[in-house]
Design a protein around this motif. Structure first.
Motif, short mmCIF file in Angstrom:
data_model
loop_
_atom_site.label_atom_id
_atom_site.label_comp_id
_atom_site.label_asym_id
_atom_site.label_seq_id
_atom_site.Cartn_x
_atom_site.Cartn_y
_atom_site.Cartn_z
N GLU A 1 0.67 -1.26 0.19
CA GLU A 1 0.01 -0.05 0.13
C GLU A 1 0.77 1.30 0.00
O GLU A 1 1.89 1.22 0.61
CB GLU A 1 -0.84 0.21 1.34
N VAL A 2 0.34 2.27 -0.70
CA VAL A 2 1.15 3.61 -0.58
C VAL A 2 0.11 4.68 -0.26
O VAL A 2 -0.92 4.74 -0.77
CB VAL A 2 1.86 3.83 -2.05
N THR A 3 0.54 5.53 0.37
CA THR A 3 -0.50 6.56 1.04
C THR A 3 0.47 7.93 1.06
O THR A 3 1.70 7.95 1.06
CB THR A 3 -1.10 6.25 2.51
N VAL A 4 -0.30 8.91 1.32
CA VAL A 4 0.54 10.29 1.18
C VAL A 4 0.01 11.18 2.40
O VAL A 4 -1.33 11.11 2.58
CB VAL A 4 0.15 11.04 -0.15
N SER A 5 0.70 11.91 2.87
CA SER A 5 0.25 12.94 3.86
C SER A 5 1.02 14.21 3.55
O SER A 5 1.98 14.32 2.95
CB SER A 5 0.48 12.71 5.25
N SER A 6 0.33 15.41 3.55
CA SER A 6 0.89 16.76 3.20
C SER A 6 0.05 17.81 3.77
O SER A 6 -1.23 17.95 4.05
CB SER A 6 0.92 16.70 1.53
N ASP A 7 1.18 18.85 4.07
CA ASP A 7 0.36 20.01 4.57
C ASP A 7 1.13 21.27 3.63
O ASP A 7 2.28 21.22 3.54
CB ASP A 7 0.83 20.55 5.98
N PRO A 8 0.28 22.00 3.05
CA PRO A 8 0.88 23.12 2.08
C PRO A 8 1.57 23.92 2.96
O PRO A 8 1.50 24.44 3.98
CB PRO A 8 -0.53 23.68 1.81
N GLY A 9 2.96 24.25 2.53
CA GLY A 9 4.13 24.96 2.96
C GLY A 9 4.86 23.99 3.84
O GLY A 9 5.83 24.82 4.18
N GLU A 10 4.48 22.74 4.02
CA GLU A 10 5.33 22.25 4.93
C GLU A 10 6.06 20.95 4.41
O GLU A 10 7.22 20.68 4.98
CB GLU A 10 4.36 21.63 6.25
N GLY A 11 5.48 20.49 3.22
CA GLY A 11 6.03 19.36 2.72
C GLY A 11 5.12 17.98 2.59
O GLY A 11 4.02 18.17 2.78
N THR A 12 5.67 17.17 1.99
CA THR A 12 4.92 15.88 1.64
C THR A 12 5.69 14.58 2.00
O THR A 12 6.91 14.39 1.86
CB THR A 12 4.76 15.89 0.10
N THR A 13 5.07 13.42 2.51
CA THR A 13 5.48 12.41 3.00
C THR A 13 4.62 11.35 2.29
O THR A 13 3.36 11.19 2.40
CB THR A 13 5.32 12.10 4.55
N PHE A 14 5.34 10.51 1.47
CA PHE A 14 4.71 9.11 1.13
C PHE A 14 5.04 8.04 1.75
O PHE A 14 6.38 7.79 2.23
CB PHE A 14 5.08 8.87 -0.36
N HIS A 15 4.30 7.23 2.26
CA HIS A 15 4.40 5.96 3.06
C HIS A 15 4.32 4.83 2.22
O HIS A 15 2.80 4.44 1.80
CB HIS A 15 3.61 6.07 4.24
N VAL A 16 5.07 3.91 1.94
CA VAL A 16 5.00 2.58 1.52
C VAL A 16 5.17 1.69 2.29
O VAL A 16 6.11 1.51 3.12
CB VAL A 16 6.11 2.63 0.16
N THR A 17 4.11 0.55 2.52
CA THR A 17 4.09 -0.67 3.02
C THR A 17 4.39 -1.89 2.11
O THR A 17 3.44 -1.93 1.04
CB THR A 17 2.88 -0.64 3.94
N LEU A 18 5.19 -2.92 2.43
CA LEU A 18 5.21 -3.98 1.51
C LEU A 18 5.41 -5.11 2.23
O LEU A 18 5.88 -5.20 3.50
CB LEU A 18 6.60 -3.94 0.76
N PRO A 19 5.10 -6.45 2.08
CA PRO A 19 5.08 -7.56 2.62
C PRO A 19 6.44 -8.04 2.62
O PRO A 19 7.12 -7.68 1.46
CB PRO A 19 4.35 -8.60 1.94
N LEU A 20 7.14 -8.71 3.56
CA LEU A 20 8.45 -9.22 3.33
C LEU A 20 8.44 -10.33 2.29
O LEU A 20 7.72 -10.96 2.19
CB LEU A 20 8.89 -9.61 4.91
#
Length: 203
Positions: A184-203
């Motif tokens: 799964e890939v999700t994103v969190s972001s705040d205008p003016g603060e930056g962006t973070t993408f979170h990737v989760t993978l099975p081992l």
């Protein structure tokens, strides 16, 4: 186009210097457009004929280090500081080429955003990878302009883009690759603060 560029160079002593500069800029612009159209075509082909991932044992840690080394010059041009925090080894089962393409898209997007910061720079890109609850996790975080809420809801949609020359398929492919791996890939972001993408993978 390459022959045309050579011809312009050969004309340097025969015509006005300003005219040579103008022709040079035009041929360079054409070259950039050819590269952009090539990229668009490749994205369309990957999107239309998405390959089945060939999941094999691989180590995520050296792959991330190698990927960031690949982008070293682009990061320097963007005035961005790149750092990472990965374990000595993070073994998973994945398609190395496809997963590399997904992470490459995320890093490339971040650097493109950081390149738009003021000339004094201050851009930062940080990648963290770790194992948690039997899954591999990767976090790609930048301190760029951020993504407005109305755009965040659409960034994984095919052909949606806020870039002038974007294809609108880069993040769609990221999502498709990660999902095909059972992740799964999700994103969190705040205008003016930056962006973070979170990737989760099975081992």
């Amino acid at each position: 186009l390459e022959i045309l560029e050579e011809s312009v160079g050969e004309l340097a002593g025969d015509i006005d210097a300003d005219r040579v500069d103008e022709l040079t800029h035009l041929t360079e612009a054409l070259s950039r457009e050819v590269e952009r159209l090539t990229e668009v075509t490749e994205y369309y082909l990957r999107f239309a004929k998405f390959p089945q991932p060939q999941r094999e044992p691989m180590d995520l840690s050296p792959m991330i280090a190698d990927l960031l080394s690949f982008f070293r010059e682009e990061a320097r041009a963007a005035g961005a500081e790149v750092s990472w925090d990965v374990p000595e080894a993070l073994p998973i089962r994945a398609d190395n080429n496809l997963l590399r393409q997904a992470l490459m898209n995320l890093v490339k997007n971040a650097l493109e955003v950081l390149a738009q910061r003021p000339p004094e720079g201050g851009g930062r890109l940080h990648i963290k990878a770790w194992e948690e609850e039997g899954r591999a996790r990767v976090r790609v975080r930048d301190n760029g302009t951020g993504i407005p809420a109305e755009d965040r809801a659409r960034i994984f949609e095919p052909f949606f883009t806020t870039k002038e020359a974007g294809t609108g398929l880069g993040l769609t492919l990221v999502q498709q690759i990660i999902r095909e791996h059972g992740g799964e890939v999700t994103v969190s972001s705040d205008p003016g603060e930056g962006t973070t993408f979170h990737v989760t993978l099975p081992l």
